[in-house]
Design a protein around this motif. Structure first.
Motif, short mmCIF file in Angstrom:
data_model
loop_
_atom_site.label_atom_id
_atom_site.label_comp_id
_atom_site.label_asym_id
_atom_site.label_seq_id
_atom_site.Cartn_x
_atom_site.Cartn_y
_atom_site.Cartn_z
N THR A 289 1.15 -1.66 0.08
CA THR A 289 0.30 0.00 0.03
C THR A 289 0.72 1.05 0.25
O THR A 289 2.19 1.28 1.06
N ALA B 17 -7.47 -4.78 1.93
CA ALA B 17 -7.28 -3.13 1.66
C ALA B 17 -7.06 -2.04 0.90
O ALA B 17 -6.69 -2.85 -0.19
N ARG C 298 0.19 -4.23 2.62
CA ARG C 298 -0.90 -3.88 2.94
C ARG C 298 -1.71 -5.09 3.90
O ARG C 298 -1.13 -5.70 3.97
N SER C 299 -2.13 -4.43 4.62
CA SER C 299 -3.05 -5.33 5.98
C SER C 299 -4.06 -6.59 4.93
O SER C 299 -3.38 -7.49 5.77
N THR D 184 -9.10 6.37 2.28
CA THR D 184 -8.67 5.40 0.63
C THR D 184 -9.00 6.45 -0.45
O THR D 184 -9.57 7.52 -0.29
#
Ligand SMILES: Nc1ncnc2c1ncn2[C@@H]1O[C@H](COP(=O)(O)OP(=O)(O)OP(=O)(O)O)[C@@H](O)[C@H]1O
Ligand SMILES: Cc1ncc(C[n+]2csc(CCOP(=O)(O)O)c2C)c(N)n1
Ligand SMILES: [Mg+2]
Length: 352
Positions: A240, A313, A308-309, A327
């Motif tokens: 992310t 996500a 990215r968890s 987001t």
């Protein structure tokens, strides 16, 4: 036509023609990479020399307004192609020019050729061929550069923990377009700089070269900062990008007279900027600053690359000044969507 964006269209209709050959970098980056035992630029004995190839079209009405000066059009048509080479860390060499002209207009052609020549001279590239035909005004340039295969900076190779950087001042070109179309006043202090960014973009060749061995991933932000940022993690579902609102260079646009909401929209999704967006390990912060100083371009550290968890996500997140996260959808230019370029769904914290 049904609803489809440019990238889905390419994936659906053209991916199957792409080379399976692992020694070629095909569709998906700013430029293709074609290794060759090259005689270019004196690299006669360098088997690692690789050609970087890219093509971009400008169409009247879609990419430029009818009153765009021919000199500026010539410059811009070449500059946007060189920007894709810059985004690979490649050194530009030559280009092909395919012109579609509605009529023979020597005065227009003289201006256009002058602009092409000015850009070619500035960046040391030679015109080596092309095509000329009749039809609605469109310019297609194919640019060629060289880069050692290992030194090319791809889109897909960001690392967890990297900083996210952007060069220059994204947003200026969209504000310039808003001035040119009468949606922003022509009396604002930043107008001439915004219009210059729109009409005479400066491809960040020197910065791209200086970032070899420093940037882990890179692309140019022709379509808009958030939309292009998504491309950095498109093939990396484990990553992310966190963009810090406080680190975004919004204040300079506002100081130049842009209304804050328009400045925000232009910065995040305006497009047509041709700045470089790249990632680099935090231990290279001084090296990035030094590369930018040598290239004569400013750079801003605007965020970081995090794991990215969960797979669902968001690939791109805006970290507000108070630490809350939201987001960031891909906002920017899409030739198959007609939208007001300065309308954004997401607002900066101060006006939400
Ligand atoms: N018709 C097509 N056939 C094959 N590949 C394509 C086609 N159109 C685009 N591509 C490839 O798809 C990728 C994305 O294309 P795109 O034109 O958006 O490049 P970009 O660098 O993101 O944007 P820009 O053109 O604004 O510089 C590139 O690798 C490009 O070479
Ligand atoms: C009349 C007019 N309409 C819109 C714009 C904005 N614009 C044109 S091309 C582009 C991005 C790259 O395009 P592509 O991906 O097609 O190469 C953007 C944001 C403009 N400059 N002039
Ligand atoms: Mg590009």
């Amino acid at each position: 036509m049904g609803k489809i964006d440019e990238f889905a269209l390419i994936a659906r209709f053209f991916r199957s023609c792409a080379p399976p050959e692992p020694s070629i970098l095909g569709i998906g980056d700013d430029a293709a990479l074609l290794p060759c035992a090259s005689a270019l630029r004196g690299n006669r004995d360098d088997a690692s020399a690789t050609l970087a190839l890219t093509t971009d079209t400008l169409v009247a009405g879609s990419h430029f307004l009818p009153d765009f000066a021919p000199q500026d059009l010539g410059w811009k048509a070449l500059a946007v192609n060189l920007s894709d080479l810059a985004a690979m860390g490649a050194e530009p060499t030559a280009f092909l020019l395919a012109l579609t002209l509605p009529r023979y207009d020597p005065e227009w052609l003289e201006g256009f050729a002058y602009g092409v020549q000015a850009c070619a001279q500035r960046y040391g590239v030679a015109l080596i061929g092309g095509d000329t035909t009749r039809g609605p005004l469109a310019i297609t340039i194919t640019a060629l550069g060289v880069v050692p295969w290992q030194a090319a900076i791809r889109r897909s190779t960001a690392q967890v923990g990297d900083d996210l950087w952007v060069s220059g001042q994204p947003g200026r070109a969209a504000l310039g377009l808003a001035v040119r179309t009468g949606r922003l006043s022509g009396d604002l202090p930043g107008c001439s700089e915004w219009i210059a960014a729109l009409e005479r973009p400066q491809p960040r060749i020197a910065l791209g070269l200086a970032l070899r061995g420093i940037a882990t991933a890179m692309l140019d932000i022709s379509d808009g900062l958030t939309q292009d940022a998504h491309h950095l993690v498109e093939t990396r579902p484990e990553l992310t990008l966190c963009v810090e609102e406080a680190a975004l260079p919004l204040a300079p646009l506002v100081a130049q007279g842009a209304p804050a909401e328009k400045a925000w929209a232009a910065l995040l999704g305006g497009g047509d900027d041709y700045e470089l967006l790249f990632t680099a390990n935090p231990r290279h912060r001084t090296a990035v600053a030094e590369a930018a100083r040598r290239a004569g371009v400013s750079v801003h550290r605007i965020g970081s690359v995090v794991p990215r968890s969960i797979p669902e996500a968001s690939p791109l997140v805006l970290v507000r000044r108070d630490g809350t996260r939201t987001t960031l959808p891909p906002q920017g230019w899409d030739p198959f969507r007609v939208a007001e370029p300065l309308d954004l769904d997401i607002q900066p914290e101060s006006f939400s």
